[in-house]
Write an enzyme that holds these catalytic residues in place. Structure first.
Site, PDB file in Angstrom:
ATOM      1  N   HIS A   1       1.842   4.595  -3.033  1.00 30.39           N
ATOM      2  CA  HIS A   1       1.872   5.985  -3.008  1.00 30.39           C
ATOM      3  C   HIS A   1       3.233   6.384  -3.445  1.00 30.39           C
ATOM      4  O   HIS A   1       3.548   7.098  -4.095  1.00 30.39           O
ATOM      5  CB  HIS A   1       1.883   6.215  -1.384  1.00 30.39           C
ATOM      6  CG  HIS A   1       0.505   6.333  -0.724  1.00 30.39           C
ATOM      7  ND1 HIS A   1      -0.584   7.012  -1.332  1.00 30.39           N
ATOM      8  CD2 HIS A   1      -0.070   5.488   0.299  1.00 30.39           C
ATOM      9  CE1 HIS A   1      -1.701   6.541  -0.512  1.00 30.39           C
ATOM     10  NE2 HIS A   1      -1.127   5.557   0.423  1.00 30.39           N
TER      11      HIS A   1
ATOM     12  N   HIS B   1       0.982  -1.178  -0.035  1.00 29.83           N
ATOM     13  CA  HIS B   1      -0.027  -0.053  -0.059  1.00 29.83           C
ATOM     14  C   HIS B   1       0.958   1.204  -0.082  1.00 29.83           C
ATOM     15  O   HIS B   1       0.675   2.065  -0.978  1.00 29.83           O
ATOM     16  CB  HIS B   1      -1.077   0.024   1.128  1.00 29.83           C
ATOM     17  CG  HIS B   1      -1.755   1.285   1.462  1.00 29.83           C
ATOM     18  ND1 HIS B   1      -3.046   1.221   1.007  1.00 29.83           N
ATOM     19  CD2 HIS B   1      -1.482   2.465   1.790  1.00 29.83           C
ATOM     20  CE1 HIS B   1      -3.530   2.297   1.290  1.00 29.83           C
ATOM     21  NE2 HIS B   1      -2.424   3.001   1.626  1.00 29.83           N
ATOM     22  N   GLU B   2       1.823   1.317   0.919  1.00 26.43           N
ATOM     23  CA  GLU B   2       2.590   2.362   0.934  1.00 26.43           C
ATOM     24  C   GLU B   2       3.481   2.583  -0.120  1.00 26.43           C
ATOM     25  O   GLU B   2       4.010   3.859  -0.455  1.00 26.43           O
ATOM     26  CB  GLU B   2       3.649   2.456   2.303  1.00 26.43           C
ATOM     27  CG  GLU B   2       2.622   2.578   3.725  1.00 26.43           C
ATOM     28  CD  GLU B   2       1.653   3.424   3.483  1.00 26.43           C
ATOM     29  OE1 GLU B   2       1.856   4.880   3.003  1.00 26.43           O
ATOM     30  OE2 GLU B   2       0.524   3.254   4.138  1.00 26.43           O
TER      31      GLU B   2
END
Length: 112
Positions: free
Chosen positions: A68, A64-65
Site C-alpha cells: 500500500h 502487505h502494508e
C-alpha cells in the site's frame, strides 16, 4: 524489537525502496494485521499478530502494508481492488488476509 527499524529493513530487503515514515503498534486493531495511513504515511500493526503467529507471518503482513505504502507514493493503484496492488503483493509474497488469531473471539451465529 524496534518496529520502525524492522519495517525499514523489510522495505529495503523486499522492495529495494526506503520506508521513511513511522511504524507503530496499535492494540485496538481487531480484524486486521495492519493499516496504512495515506494522509501522513505511517503504518499501524496489530501486536497480537506478531505475538501469536510469529515473525514469519508478521513479515508477510508488513509486506502487505508496504505494498500500500510504496504504490501510493508512486502514484499507482494502492487499494486492494487494484491490479498494481495484487501484482506487487504476489511478487513480494505478502499475505492477503491475516490468519485467525487464537485470542480473537469467534462470533456465534444464533438461529431463531
Amino acid at each position: 524489537m524496534n518496529l520502525t527499524d524492522y519495517v525499514k529493513q523489510v522495505s529495503l530487503e523486499d522492495f529495494g525502496r526506503p520506508f521513511i515514515h513511522q511504524a507503530q503498534w496499535n492494540s485496538r486493531l481487531r480484524s486486521t494485521g495492519g493499516r496504512f495511513f495515506p494522509k501522513d504515511g505511517h503504518l499501524d500493526f496489530n501486536p497480537k499478530v506478531y505475538q501469536e503467529l510469529g515473525l514469519d507471518v508478521f513479515r508477510k503482513i508488513v509486506r502487505h502494508e508496504l505494498c500500500h505504502y510504496h504504490l501510493y507514493f508512486q502514484g499507482k493503484g494502492y487499494q486492494h481492488k487494484d491490479r498494481d496492488f495484487k501484482e506487487l503483493l504476489k511478487e513480494v509474497d505478502g499475505l492477503r488476509y491475516v490468519p485467525p488469531l487464537k485470542t480473537q473471539s469467534q462470533s456465534a451465529y444464533l438461529v431463531y
